[in-house]
Design a protein around this motif. Sequence first.
Motif, PDB file in Angstrom:
ATOM      1  N   THR A  61      -0.840  33.373  -5.840  1.00 48.89           N
ATOM      2  CA  THR A  61      -0.048  32.207  -5.478  1.00 48.89           C
ATOM      3  C   THR A  61       1.321  32.661  -4.999  1.00 48.89           C
ATOM      4  OG1 THR A  61       0.722  31.973  -7.757  1.00 48.89           O
ATOM      5  CG2 THR A  61      -1.215  30.702  -7.134  1.00 48.89           C
ATOM      6  N   TYR A  62       1.970  31.808  -4.245  1.00 46.32           N
ATOM      7  CA  TYR A  62       3.284  32.106  -3.702  1.00 46.32           C
ATOM      8  C   TYR A  62       4.296  31.164  -4.324  1.00 46.32           C
ATOM      9  CZ  TYR A  62       0.617  34.644  -0.215  1.00 46.32           C
ATOM     10  OH  TYR A  62      -0.238  35.506   0.404  1.00 46.32           O
ATOM     11  N   GLY A  63       5.509  31.620  -4.441  1.00 44.53           N
ATOM     12  CA  GLY A  63       6.558  30.774  -4.970  1.00 44.53           C
ATOM     13  C   GLY A  63       7.867  31.528  -5.037  1.00 44.53           C
ATOM     14  N   SER A  64       8.850  30.869  -5.579  1.00 47.63           N
ATOM     15  CA  SER A  64      10.171  31.464  -5.713  1.00 47.63           C
ATOM     16  C   SER A  64      10.256  32.267  -7.005  1.00 47.63           C
ATOM     17  CB  SER A  64      11.229  30.365  -5.730  1.00 47.63           C
ATOM     18  OG  SER A  64      11.091  29.595  -6.922  1.00 47.63           O
ATOM     19  N   PHE A  68       8.197  31.893 -10.536  1.00 50.37           N
ATOM     20  CA  PHE A  68       7.608  33.042 -11.231  1.00 50.37           C
ATOM     21  C   PHE A  68       8.057  33.067 -12.692  1.00 50.37           C
ATOM     22  CE2 PHE A  68       8.110  37.525 -12.541  1.00 50.37           C
ATOM     23  CZ  PHE A  68       6.768  37.896 -12.562  1.00 50.37           C
ATOM     24  N   LEU A  69       9.353  32.910 -12.923  1.00 49.16           N
ATOM     25  CA  LEU A  69       9.878  32.939 -14.284  1.00 49.16           C
ATOM     26  C   LEU A  69       9.337  31.772 -15.101  1.00 49.16           C
ATOM     27  CD1 LEU A  69      13.551  34.041 -13.577  1.00 49.16           C
ATOM     28  CD2 LEU A  69      11.674  35.439 -14.484  1.00 49.16           C
ATOM     29  N   ALA A  70       9.205  30.617 -14.471  1.00 53.46           N
ATOM     30  CA  ALA A  70       8.643  29.458 -15.163  1.00 53.46           C
ATOM     31  C   ALA A  70       7.189  29.732 -15.560  1.00 53.46           C
ATOM     32  CB  ALA A  70       8.747  28.221 -14.285  1.00 53.46           C
ATOM     33  N   GLU A  71       6.456  30.380 -14.693  1.00 50.62           N
ATOM     34  CA  GLU A  71       5.063  30.724 -14.976  1.00 50.62           C
ATOM     35  C   GLU A  71       4.976  31.701 -16.136  1.00 50.62           C
ATOM     36  OE1 GLU A  71       0.968  30.527 -14.566  1.00 50.62           O
ATOM     37  OE2 GLU A  71       2.427  29.365 -13.430  1.00 50.62           O
ATOM     38  N   LEU A  72       5.915  32.619 -16.212  1.00 58.69           N
ATOM     39  CA  LEU A  72       5.936  33.580 -17.321  1.00 58.69           C
ATOM     40  C   LEU A  72       6.199  32.893 -18.656  1.00 58.69           C
ATOM     41  CD1 LEU A  72       7.888  36.652 -15.894  1.00 58.69           C
ATOM     42  CD2 LEU A  72       5.443  36.480 -16.353  1.00 58.69           C
ATOM     43  N   ASP A  73       7.062  31.882 -18.634  1.00 60.06           N
ATOM     44  CA  ASP A  73       7.409  31.159 -19.860  1.00 60.06           C
ATOM     45  C   ASP A  73       6.301  30.223 -20.306  1.00 60.06           C
ATOM     46  OD1 ASP A  73       9.856  32.408 -20.105  1.00 60.06           O
ATOM     47  OD2 ASP A  73      10.942  30.855 -18.993  1.00 60.06           O
ATOM     48  N   ALA A  74       5.416  29.865 -19.412  1.00 54.61           N
ATOM     49  CA  ALA A  74       4.352  28.898 -19.732  1.00 54.61           C
ATOM     50  C   ALA A  74       3.288  29.495 -20.622  1.00 54.61           C
ATOM     51  CB  ALA A  74       3.708  28.393 -18.453  1.00 54.61           C
TER      52      ALA A  74
END
Length: 74
Positions: A61-64, A68-74
């Motif tokens: 997936t692509y993103g900012s 990315f950091l939000a995905e890591l925290d999830a």
Amino acid sequence: MTDISQTSRLQQAIDVAEALSLEEQQLLLEILAKRLHRKQRQQLLEEVQEIRQEVAEGGITYGSVKDFLAELDA
């Protein structure tokens, strides 16, 4: 193979190379450098193909950075 036998094979190769004339050693280096470059290029092409496959399958997936950091925290 064990580390000892690999070291032994490597040492044998070095001994054989050192027995060559200076011109032959230079030619050997050029041949080995080209073959190594070819193998590295092939490996890179295979990795690119794998990544393209993952993209096609939706595995990447692509993103900012924030995404990315939000995905890591999830």
